[in-house]
Scaffold this active site. Structure first.
Site, PDB file in Angstrom:
ATOM      1  CB  CYS A   2      -0.908   0.002   1.224  1.00 30.35           C
ATOM      2  SG  CYS A   2      -1.971   1.461   1.316  1.00 30.35           S
ATOM      3  CD  GLU A 105      -0.927  -1.805  -5.263  1.00 32.86           C
ATOM      4  OE1 GLU A 105       0.023  -1.353  -5.964  1.00 32.86           O
ATOM      5  OE2 GLU A 105      -0.890  -1.873  -4.035  1.00 32.86           O
TER       6      GLU A 105
END
Length: 214
Positions: A2, A105
């Site tokens: 992340c 992402e």
């Protein structure tokens, strides 16, 4: 992993959702593209009471020689967090909740990367399992944090081989409890259900404008 997320909720809504007590010295600025080394909002627990805190994203362990290590420690693998020297003490007693509106992402496709924005399907804030630490540099104390990651669920597996650990509200007390044992905590460090999240392909322009890339 992340490496980018957003937090744009109003402070009142965050306070109601996480049930924390406000602090006059806490500063909060909504951010649609929060990246490592920036200040991230978090919730900590002290003597049974929850409070908001601001941490530099990228954990700097107490033994670090300089703050540059934070650029490598903005994530911590849940499988090894209890043993890694950089994280094991924080895992024992300095756990926190890190709220997010969404996280980003990038999915690789040949030489290209397609960004996705991931949100909760029910519209509630995403809550990352986090750790924090204090690092002293001369007379300055830097408080920093990291986001734990785990294997991806079915939704995220099509985008990336890791995902952040996302906690549900019924596990907040357990994660923040300083007396909780390691074995019970490890059971929380798993991928959330795919049905909890949505993933939408987005334009990369929003990241170029802020000088951000992946």
């Amino acid at each position: 992993m992340c490496g980018r997320f957003s937090l744009v909720e109003a402070m009142y809504d965050l306070q109601q959702y996480y049930q924390f007590e406000m602090r006059e010295d806490f500063l909060y600025t909504p951010n649609r593209n929060l990246s490592p080394s920036q200040q991230a909002a978090a919730i900590v627990q002290v003597n049974g009471h929850r409070y908001p805190a601001s941490f530099r994203w990228g954990l700097i362990p107490p033994f670090a020689k300089d703050e540059k290590i934070g650029y490598k420690t903005f994530n911590a693998r849940s499988e090894t967090v209890a043993e890694k020297p950089s994280f094991r003490k924080a895992f024992q007693s300095k756990r926190c909740l890190i709220p997010a509106s969404s996280f980003y992402e990038w999915k690789k496709s040949g030489k290209d990367k397609q960004p996705f924005e991931i949100k909760r399907r029910d519209g509630e804030p995403i809550t990352f399992a986090g750790l924090w630490e204090s690092w002293r540099h001369n007379d300055e104390i830097v408080r920093s944090c990291t986001i734990l990651t785990t294997e991806p669920n079915d939704l995220m597996a099509d985008i990336h081989n890791r995902m952040p650990v996302i906690l549900e509200r019924n596990s907040f007390d357990q994660w923040l409890d300083p007396e909780e044992n390691k074995e019970s905590l490890q059971k929380l460090l798993k991928p959330c259900a795919s049905e909890l999240l949505t993933a939408e392909a987005i334009s990369g322009d929003r990241f170029k404008k802020s000088g951000a890339s992946q």
